[in-house]
Design a protein around this motif. Structure first.
Motif, PDB file in Angstrom:
ATOM      1  N   PRO A 389      -7.577 -33.799 -21.665  1.00 40.67           N
ATOM      2  CA  PRO A 389      -6.611 -33.192 -22.702  1.00 40.67           C
ATOM      3  C   PRO A 389      -5.613 -34.293 -23.436  1.00 40.67           C
ATOM      4  CG  PRO A 389      -7.191 -31.811 -20.931  1.00 40.67           C
ATOM      5  CD  PRO A 389      -7.591 -33.324 -20.478  1.00 40.67           C
ATOM      6  N   PRO A 390      -4.899 -33.816 -24.502  1.00 33.00           N
ATOM      7  CA  PRO A 390      -4.016 -34.565 -25.442  1.00 33.00           C
ATOM      8  C   PRO A 390      -3.143 -33.847 -24.353  1.00 33.00           C
ATOM      9  CG  PRO A 390      -5.084 -33.478 -27.136  1.00 33.00           C
ATOM     10  CD  PRO A 390      -5.641 -32.932 -25.471  1.00 33.00           C
ATOM     11  N   SER A 391      -2.420 -32.992 -23.860  1.00 31.17           N
ATOM     12  CA  SER A 391      -1.253 -32.887 -22.981  1.00 31.17           C
ATOM     13  C   SER A 391      -0.748 -33.780 -21.590  1.00 31.17           C
ATOM     14  CB  SER A 391      -0.973 -31.752 -23.144  1.00 31.17           C
ATOM     15  OG  SER A 391      -1.886 -31.131 -22.176  1.00 31.17           O
ATOM     16  N   ALA A 392      -2.601 -34.551 -21.048  1.00 25.68           N
ATOM     17  CA  ALA A 392      -2.034 -34.673 -19.687  1.00 25.68           C
ATOM     18  C   ALA A 392      -0.937 -35.828 -19.728  1.00 25.68           C
ATOM     19  CB  ALA A 392      -3.383 -35.149 -19.171  1.00 25.68           C
ATOM     20  N   ARG A 393      -0.440 -36.006 -18.338  1.00 33.16           N
ATOM     21  CA  ARG A 393       0.450 -36.887 -18.698  1.00 33.16           C
ATOM     22  C   ARG A 393       0.586 -37.266 -16.860  1.00 33.16           C
ATOM     23  NH1 ARG A 393       6.544 -34.614 -19.191  1.00 33.16           N
ATOM     24  NH2 ARG A 393       6.922 -36.096 -20.112  1.00 33.16           N
ATOM     25  N   TRP A 394      -0.591 -36.686 -15.905  1.00 35.07           N
ATOM     26  CA  TRP A 394      -0.355 -36.979 -14.684  1.00 35.07           C
ATOM     27  C   TRP A 394      -1.230 -37.591 -14.353  1.00 35.07           C
ATOM     28  CZ3 TRP A 394      -4.175 -33.787 -15.574  1.00 35.07           C
ATOM     29  CH2 TRP A 394      -5.493 -34.014 -14.811  1.00 35.07           C
ATOM     30  N   GLN A 395      -2.082 -38.507 -15.103  1.00 32.47           N
ATOM     31  CA  GLN A 395      -2.522 -40.113 -14.921  1.00 32.47           C
ATOM     32  C   GLN A 395      -2.162 -41.203 -14.921  1.00 32.47           C
ATOM     33  OE1 GLN A 395      -5.891 -39.507 -13.407  1.00 32.47           O
ATOM     34  NE2 GLN A 395      -5.146 -37.644 -13.268  1.00 32.47           N
ATOM     35  N   PHE A 396      -2.261 -42.299 -14.732  1.00 33.64           N
ATOM     36  CA  PHE A 396      -1.699 -43.364 -15.105  1.00 33.64           C
ATOM     37  C   PHE A 396      -2.377 -44.148 -16.239  1.00 33.64           C
ATOM     38  CE2 PHE A 396      -1.419 -43.472 -10.464  1.00 33.64           C
ATOM     39  CZ  PHE A 396      -0.433 -43.358  -9.513  1.00 33.64           C
ATOM     40  N   SER A 397      -1.577 -43.262 -17.307  1.00 29.85           N
ATOM     41  CA  SER A 397      -1.545 -43.646 -18.534  1.00 29.85           C
ATOM     42  C   SER A 397      -0.853 -44.122 -19.826  1.00 29.85           C
ATOM     43  CB  SER A 397      -1.961 -42.184 -19.374  1.00 29.85           C
ATOM     44  OG  SER A 397      -1.586 -41.233 -19.122  1.00 29.85           O
ATOM     45  N   GLY A 398      -1.429 -44.974 -20.428  1.00 29.79           N
ATOM     46  CA  GLY A 398       0.332 -45.217 -21.076  1.00 29.79           C
ATOM     47  C   GLY A 398      -0.718 -45.793 -22.794  1.00 29.79           C
ATOM     48  N   ILE A 399       0.805 -46.959 -23.571  1.00 29.88           N
ATOM     49  CA  ILE A 399       0.349 -47.220 -24.778  1.00 29.88           C
ATOM     50  C   ILE A 399      -0.403 -48.346 -24.873  1.00 29.88           C
ATOM     51  CG2 ILE A 399       1.475 -46.758 -27.105  1.00 29.88           C
ATOM     52  CD1 ILE A 399       3.314 -44.511 -25.362  1.00 29.88           C
ATOM     53  N   ARG A 400      -1.164 -48.973 -26.381  1.00 29.71           N
ATOM     54  CA  ARG A 400      -1.374 -50.049 -26.720  1.00 29.71           C
ATOM     55  C   ARG A 400      -1.433 -49.859 -28.082  1.00 29.71           C
ATOM     56  NH1 ARG A 400      -3.871 -55.118 -25.430  1.00 29.71           N
ATOM     57  NH2 ARG A 400      -4.533 -53.385 -23.374  1.00 29.71           N
ATOM     58  N   LEU A 401      -0.570 -50.972 -29.270  1.00 26.89           N
ATOM     59  CA  LEU A 401      -0.094 -49.858 -29.899  1.00 26.89           C
ATOM     60  C   LEU A 401      -1.582 -50.984 -31.441  1.00 26.89           C
ATOM     61  CD1 LEU A 401       3.413 -50.806 -30.567  1.00 26.89           C
ATOM     62  CD2 LEU A 401       1.547 -48.899 -31.025  1.00 26.89           C
ATOM     63  N   ALA A 402      -1.605 -50.343 -32.391  1.00 24.88           N
ATOM     64  CA  ALA A 402      -2.806 -50.921 -33.517  1.00 24.88           C
ATOM     65  C   ALA A 402      -1.670 -50.773 -35.255  1.00 24.88           C
ATOM     66  CB  ALA A 402      -4.230 -50.929 -33.498  1.00 24.88           C
ATOM     67  N   GLU A 403      -2.142 -51.297 -36.208  1.00 30.58           N
ATOM     68  CA  GLU A 403      -2.440 -51.404 -37.731  1.00 30.58           C
ATOM     69  C   GLU A 403      -4.002 -52.349 -38.157  1.00 30.58           C
ATOM     70  OE1 GLU A 403       0.862 -52.832 -39.072  1.00 30.58           O
ATOM     71  OE2 GLU A 403       0.900 -55.289 -38.133  1.00 30.58           O
ATOM     72  N   ASP A 404      -3.447 -51.454 -39.244  1.00 34.23           N
ATOM     73  CA  ASP A 404      -4.280 -51.816 -40.743  1.00 34.23           C
ATOM     74  C   ASP A 404      -3.775 -53.125 -41.047  1.00 34.23           C
ATOM     75  OD1 ASP A 404      -6.177 -49.794 -39.912  1.00 34.23           O
ATOM     76  OD2 ASP A 404      -5.279 -48.831 -41.819  1.00 34.23           O
ATOM     77  N   LEU A 405      -5.038 -53.921 -40.842  1.00 29.25           N
ATOM     78  CA  LEU A 405      -4.255 -55.687 -42.377  1.00 29.25           C
ATOM     79  C   LEU A 405      -4.838 -54.546 -43.627  1.00 29.25           C
ATOM     80  CD1 LEU A 405      -6.012 -58.487 -39.811  1.00 29.25           C
ATOM     81  CD2 LEU A 405      -3.566 -57.536 -39.834  1.00 29.25           C
TER      82      LEU A 405
END
Length: 405
Positions: A389-405
Motif C-alpha cells: 500500500p502507498p502508506s507502507a514504511r516498514w519495508q526497506f523501500s526507497g526512491i529512484r528518480l526519472a523524467e521525460d525527455l
C-alpha cells in the motif's frame, strides 16, 4: 484440492528439471536460513507483534512450514500432519482452505511455543526431503521456497519494527552497517518505443510477472542509483514535510494524522539529530547510504520537490534488462514506482490453492522493483513485482528518480 504438482504452474513458467540432490540442497539451504535469522532471538522476541501489518517471527517460521505441508505434503500417501489445529493458526489468507486466526491477533498466540514450532518445522522437513525426489513436485517446491524467501525478508522488517517500539531500542545484530560511498549519479537515457516486459519463461517466476508482453514507452531518462540520506535530508531541511504543494492529497493527510517528520526510524527531535534506528541498534545516519523506510507518498513528494518524477515499473524494467554496462545499480532498497499493481494483459493466476497468491491483491497497491539488502540472495530478478500500500514504511523501500525527455 488440486494435485500439488499444479500449484506453481504459470502461463510462461518453464522450470528446468533439477536433479533431486540439487533440490534437496536448495530446500535445505533456504530452510536453514530462516532458522539462522531467528537464532539470536529469544522466545519472547519471536512472539511479539508490533502492528497488524507485521507478524511474529514464530508465526513466520510456522506459516512457511504450513505452506509446504498444505500445498505438497497433505496430498502424499502416508503423511501425517504434525498438529491438525495448526491449519487454523497458520493459514494466512487462503479463503479456499477455510477459516483462520485473525491476522491482527497473531501476537496473542503464546501457544504453541517456539520449541514446538521448531519441532513442527523439523517434522515437515523430514517429509519434504523425501518429496524432493518426486520430479512432479518441482514446481510446487520452487513456489514454496520462493514463498519462504519472501518471509525471510519479512522476518527482518517485522522484528525491526517490533524492536523500534521498545524504549531500549535493542539491536537485532551486533554487526554494524559498513560505511558506503554513493555511486556517481548518472542519467541513463532511453529512446522509448516498444519494450518487452515480464518474465521470459526461464526458471521460476510468480504469476504476477506474466505474461510477457509489449509496452510502448515514451523517451525518458532515469537515475543510475537511488536517492541517498543526504539528498533526502535536503528535502526535509527545505520544509518538505511542511509544504503541502509537494504531496498527493492522501499522503498529505497521512503526514498530518501521523506527524511524519522524516523516514520511519530516523530519530528526529526538536534540534534535528542525525541518528537512525537500524538492525544494529541506533547508529549515525550515513549520508551516502540509500534513504530507506519511506512510503510511496514520501517518494512521490520528494520527486515533486526535485522537479522530477518516479519511474513507471515498465521504464524501470526496460533499463534494468538492457543495462549491459552495469551502470544501473539495484539491490539496495525496494524502489517505489509510479505504477499501480495491476494484472498484465492476459494475466492468469496460478492453479490450485495458489490461485490466491497474488491476483486478489491487485487493487490499492503500488509496485516496487529491485530488491533490498534484506532480500535473500538470488531471490529477486528484473521482472520481479513487489507491492505494498502507498502508506507502507516498514519495508526497506526507497526512491529512484526519472523524467521525460
Amino acid at each position: 484440492m488440486d494435485h500439488p504438482a499444479s500449484l506453481s504452474k504459470g502461463p510462461e513458467m518453464k522450470p528446468a528439471i533439477l536433479p533431486s540432490s540439487c533440490l534437496v540442497q536448495a530446500y535445505t539451504a533456504v530452510r536453514a536460513h530462516s532458522l539462522a535469522l531467528a537464532s539470536g532471538l529469544s522466545p519472547e522476541d519471536c512472539a511479539v507483534q508490533s502492528m497488524p501489518d507485521a507478524s511474529p517471527v514464530k508465526w513466520h517460521l510456522a506459516h512457511t512450514s504450513w505452506f509446504f505441508e498444505t500445498a505438497i505434503l497433505a496430498g502424499r500417501p502416508g503423511y501425517k500432519r504434525f498438529d491438525p489445529r495448526f491449519a487454523y493458526l497458520f493459514n494466512s489468507y487462503y479463503e479456499a482452505l477455510g477459516p483462520r486466526h485473525a491476522r491482527p491477533r497473531r501476537g496473542v498466540l503464546t501457544r504453541p511455543g517456539l520449541d514446538e514450532v521448531l519441532a513442527y518445522r523439523a517434522h515437515v522437513d523430514a517429509a519434504m526431503l523425501e518429496a524432493c525426489a518426486d520430479a512432479s513436485l518441482q514446481d510446487a517446491i520452487a513456489l514454496g521456497l520462493n514463498h519462504e524467501q519472501q518471509h525471510q525478508e519479512l522476518i527482518l522488517t517485522d522484528i525491526k519494527h517490533a524492536f523500534f517500539q521498545n524504549p531500549l531500542l535493542p539491536a537485532y545484530q551486533a554487526e554494524k552497517p559498513a560505511a558506503r560511498t554513493a555511486q556517481k549519479l548518472e542519467w541513463l537515457e532511453h529512446p522509448g518505443g516498444l519494450s518487452l516486459i515480464g518474465h521470459d519463461g526461464s526458471g521460476f517466476a510468480f504469476d504476477n510477472e506474466t505474461p510477457r508482453h509489449q509496452v510502448l514507452l515514451r523517451p525518458f531518462r532515469i537515475a543510475s542509483r537511488v536517492v541517498t540520506n543526504g539528498e533526502y535530508q535536503a528535502f526535509i531541511a527545505d520544509g518538505g514535510y511542511r509544504r503541502a504543494e509537494f504531496w498527493l492529497s492522501d499522503g498529505w493527510a497521512r503526514v498530518q494524522e501521523e506527524g511524519w517528520q522524516g523516514p520511519l526510524y530516523w530519530l528526529i527531535d526538536n534540534e534535528g539529530g542525525d541518528d537512525a534506528f537500524t538492525l544494529a541498534g541506533v547508529e549515525k545516519r550515513d549520508p551516502h547510504a540509500p534513504v530507506e523506510h519511506v512510503s510511496f507518498y514520501e517518494a512521490a513528494a520528494y520527486a515533486a520537490w526535485a522537479g522530477l518524477r518516479l519511474p513507471t515499473e515498465f521504464e524501470w524494467e526496460a533499463v534494468a534488462t538492457g543495462d549491459s554496462k552495469g551502470r544501473f545499480e539495484t539491490g539496495q532498497v525496494w524502489e517505489w514506482t509510479r505504477s499501480a499493481y495491476d494484472p498484465y494483459p492476459g494475466f492468469r493466476p496460478f492453479e490450485g490453492i495458489a490461485a490466491e497468491y497474488n491476483g486478489k491483491f491487485m487493487v490499492g497497491q503500488m509496485v516496487l522493483r529491485g530488491g533490498s539488502r534484506a532480500t535473500p540472495q538470488g531471490h529477486s530478478r528484473a521482472s520481479y513485482r513487489n507491492f505494498f500500500p502507498p502508506s507502507a514504511r516498514w519495508q526497506f523501500s526507497g526512491i529512484r528518480l526519472a523524467e521525460d525527455l
